[in-house]
Design a protein around this motif. Structure first.
Motif, PDB file in Angstrom:
ATOM      1  N   UNK A  43       0.832  -1.223   0.000  1.00 41.07           N
ATOM      2  CA  UNK A  43       0.000   0.000   0.000  1.00 41.07           C
ATOM      3  C   UNK A  43       0.857   1.260   0.000  1.00 41.07           C
ATOM      4  N   UNK A  44       1.974   1.193   0.699  1.00 41.45           N
ATOM      5  CA  UNK A  44       2.842   2.385   0.752  1.00 41.45           C
ATOM      6  C   UNK A  44       3.810   2.438  -0.437  1.00 41.45           C
ATOM      7  N   UNK A  45       3.639   1.492  -1.359  1.00 42.61           N
ATOM      8  CA  UNK A  45       4.348   1.497  -2.646  1.00 42.61           C
ATOM      9  C   UNK A  45       5.863   1.592  -2.503  1.00 42.61           C
ATOM     10  N   UNK A  46       6.424   0.783  -1.570  1.00 42.36           N
ATOM     11  CA  UNK A  46       7.875   0.735  -1.480  1.00 42.36           C
ATOM     12  C   UNK A  46       8.443   0.086  -2.739  1.00 42.36           C
ATOM     13  N   UNK A  47       9.597   0.599  -3.188  1.00 40.55           N
ATOM     14  CA  UNK A  47      10.200   0.141  -4.448  1.00 40.55           C
ATOM     15  C   UNK A  47      11.640  -0.306  -4.221  1.00 40.55           C
ATOM     16  N   UNK A  48      12.140  -1.080  -5.187  1.00 39.36           N
ATOM     17  CA  UNK A  48      13.563  -1.464  -5.233  1.00 39.36           C
ATOM     18  C   UNK A  48      14.050  -2.160  -3.969  1.00 39.36           C
ATOM     19  N   UNK A  49      13.145  -2.891  -3.326  1.00 37.54           N
ATOM     20  CA  UNK A  49      13.558  -3.601  -2.122  1.00 37.54           C
ATOM     21  C   UNK A  49      14.340  -4.861  -2.495  1.00 37.54           C
ATOM     22  N   UNK A  50      15.351  -5.163  -1.693  1.00 36.35           N
ATOM     23  CA  UNK A  50      15.963  -6.490  -1.735  1.00 36.35           C
ATOM     24  C   UNK A  50      15.270  -7.298  -0.656  1.00 36.35           C
ATOM     25  N   UNK A  51      14.565  -8.334  -1.074  1.00 40.95           N
ATOM     26  CA  UNK A  51      13.736  -9.097  -0.151  1.00 40.95           C
ATOM     27  C   UNK A  51      14.419 -10.433   0.159  1.00 40.95           C
ATOM     28  N   UNK A  52      14.724 -10.638   1.434  1.00 41.77           N
ATOM     29  CA  UNK A  52      15.327 -11.905   1.866  1.00 41.77           C
ATOM     30  C   UNK A  52      14.249 -12.729   2.557  1.00 41.77           C
ATOM     31  N   UNK A  53      14.170 -13.987   2.224  1.00 37.83           N
ATOM     32  CA  UNK A  53      13.240 -14.891   2.901  1.00 37.83           C
ATOM     33  C   UNK A  53      13.542 -16.311   2.467  1.00 37.83           C
ATOM     34  N   UNK A  54      13.538 -17.264   3.395  1.00 41.88           N
ATOM     35  CA  UNK A  54      13.825 -18.650   3.005  1.00 41.88           C
ATOM     36  C   UNK A  54      12.809 -19.132   1.980  1.00 41.88           C
ATOM     37  N   UNK A  55      11.536 -18.943   2.283  1.00 46.90           N
ATOM     38  CA  UNK A  55      10.465 -19.392   1.396  1.00 46.90           C
ATOM     39  C   UNK A  55       9.621 -18.183   1.010  1.00 46.90           C
ATOM     40  N   UNK A  56       9.838 -17.625  -0.178  1.00 51.92           N
ATOM     41  CA  UNK A  56       9.114 -16.404  -0.565  1.00 51.92           C
ATOM     42  C   UNK A  56       7.606 -16.461  -0.286  1.00 51.92           C
ATOM     43  N   UNK A  57       6.991 -17.639  -0.481  1.00 55.26           N
ATOM     44  CA  UNK A  57       5.599 -17.838  -0.084  1.00 55.26           C
ATOM     45  C   UNK A  57       4.685 -16.793  -0.733  1.00 55.26           C
TER      46      UNK A  57
END
Lengths: 286, 258
Positions: free
Chosen positions: A40-54
């Motif tokens: 909703x807050x429209x964050x961009x260009x994030x590097x997303x770390x997560x074992x299981x993106x889900x």
């Protein structure tokens, strides 16, 4: 002491465009409400770390929040594909997505190393596997004592950790119960942390001397979001909605059905809709 | 006389029979989970089932859809963190059997669950390795359960997600491994076991009613058969009843997608 605030304020204050964000929860306690708020807050260009993106990262990738995903298993558990993740990797929709792929052992070790303040994680891994050929962040070192060759990966040191937990007390101490995944490690490995909780209580009542508790001074912000892990679950509060995980397969398969669902259930809503999911355990089964 | 059964049921039952009561088994989701729990509910009541979500000695009444359903935690002896699971229990050498499936397998039982086509320009992006790369090398031995077909039983993998017997022979030993690797590959048609010297997976037991031609038609490499090939015993009434009841409880618990 963490600021007890709203989810919207926590995301606004602590997650910025371009940040490296790790939103954890190993099937259990996945912070879905926080994922929706970031969208909703429209964050961009994030590097997303997560074992299981889900589903949580499938949604964020499909809505254009991610520049890169660091992960170890990118499927819909027991169901099949994450179609938004695949569409981004295979067809660059809605934007090209960089991936850094590991094994679970590497990811878990990398979080633990981050929490321990180490620059790298060392473990016995990736033997005979092809991932080291395509991921330059997997290297091998020799044990200085035995000479054994061991795998090494950089420690995870995210800008922000985001987790969901059962409870926080009014001082901001956090209790995690049940499958604890890597949540303690991700919070301790990160510069900042946001914790959503089912409820804020006067007394945490940990139930065991060895309960998983994050002391208040390790947490940056806390928001009470009942149902905030749905369609994942919160042990003792509500069950995983396995039927919704199956339904997601249809919703996310095509871009237009996905976008329509996101508009109706995320963009046009707020975190309060998650409270509807705090139904008693096992209603679906009875 | 047992009821008629499907090839899928035969596969799950044949895989379950491979599990021993004293095994400590690292279980993957899907068919490995069904087979492991069938073993627990039939001939191996004391088997220790471990899921990578951290649940140790779990006894689920219904099959989990995900690796971390609450059912696993609620019925476990204890639940540990995921780093502890991978470091102390898997890497520490506490697991006797790892139970895996995959999208593609080759004749040395190397597995691909990562990508079809080139890694950088994938034709199909698969979920990836998850726990498999280290399960494949840290467990005492590996059982694999996979339905056969030319697209899945291939001459050459697009990507080696987890090591089987590598290039065959003593390849695992040359990589410094002391664990056995894949000792059983159970399919919907037959059971493969590694040749003691070459480590190529060869057919040692054929399920009732299946021909050698059918096995070859569904395999992307020239299949070798052991000198003595057994016939897999037909599912017993108890095995079938237990498996069907488990699936029925699971379907009721997970609900239908609306």
């Amino acid at each position: 002491m963490p600021r007890i605030t709203t989810l919207a304020e926590a995301v606004s204050a602590h997650i910025h465009d371009g940040d490296t964000v790790a939103m954890e929860g190993f099937t259990h306690l996945i912070p879905h409400a926080a994922g929706h708020e970031i969208i909703r807050q429209q964050r961009k260009n994030l590097t997303l770390i997560r074992m299981t993106p889900d589903l949580i990262y499938d949604q964020m990738i499909g809505m254009g929040c991610a520049k890169k995903v660091v992960f170890s298993w990118g499927g819909n558990p027991g169901v099949g594909s994450l179609y938004r993740f695949r569409d981004a990797v295979e067809k660059a929709w809605p934007a090209p997505l960089e991936i850094e792929e590991h094994s679970h052992a590497a990811m878990a070790n990398a979080y633990e190393a981050g929490a321990a303040g180490l620059p790298l994680a060392v473990f016995r891994g990736y033997i005979g596997a092809d991932l080291p050929k395509v991921n330059p962040n997997i290297k091998f070192i020799q044990c200085p004592f035995t000479g054994e060759t061991l795998a090494a990966v950089p420690a995870h040191r995210p800008d922000v950790a985001v987790i969901h937990a059962q409870k926080a007390d009014r001082q901001g101490n956090v209790l995690i119960d049940g499958i604890a995944g890597v949540q303690k490690e991700v919070v301790l490995a990160s510069k900042r942390s946001i914790v959503t909780v089912e409820e804020i209580v006067d007394d945490l009542k940990p139930g065991s001397f060895n309960a998983v508790v994050l002391p208040a001074w390790t947490v940056t912000a806390i928001a009470e979001v009942p149902g905030g892990a749905y369609p994942s679950y919160a042990q003792g509060y509500y069950a995983r909605d396995n039927a919704f995980y199956k339904k997601w397969d249809e919703i996310a398969r095509e871009r237009d059905t996905f976008l329509a669902w996101m508009k109706a259930n995320v963009l046009d809503q707020g975190p309060e809709i998650f409270a509807a999911h705090t139904r008693p355990l096992r209603v679906a089964a009875e | 006389m047992a009821d008629a059964y499907t090839s899928n049921e035969m596969m799950t039952i044949a895989a379950a029979r491979a599990m021993r009561n004293e095994d400590v088994c690292f279980v993957g989701i899907g068919m490995p989970s069904a087979a492991s729990n069938l073993a627990r509910l039939t001939h191996a009541p004391d088997i220790t089932l471990i899921y990578e979500s951290g649940t140790i000695a779990t006894k689920p009444d219904v099959l989990p859809l995900s690796i971390g359903d609450s059912e696993l935690c609620e019925t476990a002896l204890t639940t540990v963190s995921v780093p502890e699971m991978f470091r102390y229990w898997l890497q520490g050498g506490r697991i006797t059997v790892g139970f895996l499936g995959g999208a593609q397998i080759d004749k040395f039982a190397n597995l691909n669950t990562t990508v079809i086509g080139p890694y950088d320009k994938p034709k199909v992006r698969l979920p990836g390795g998850g726990g498999a790369p280290e399960i494949a090398t840290s467990c005492g031995e590996i059982f694999i359960i996979m339905a056969q077909g030319k697209r899945s039983f291939v001459d050459k993998l697009d990507f080696i997600t987890s090591l089987g017997h590598g290039e065959g022979g003593d390849h695992r030993a040359r990589l410094g491994l002391k664990t056995k690797g894949p000792t059983k590959l159970v399919t919907d048609l037959c059971i493969f076991q590694p040749d003691p010297v070459t480590r190529e997976m060869i057919v040692t037991s054929i399920h009732p009613g299946v021909t050698r031609e059918k096995i070859q038609e569904n395999t992307g490499w020239p299949v070798r058969f052991a000198d003595k090939v057994a016939e897999t015993p037909t599912p017993t009434a108890k095995e079938l009843e237990t498996l069907r009841a488990l699936h029925a409880r699971t379907a009721a618990a997970h609900g239908k997608a609306a």
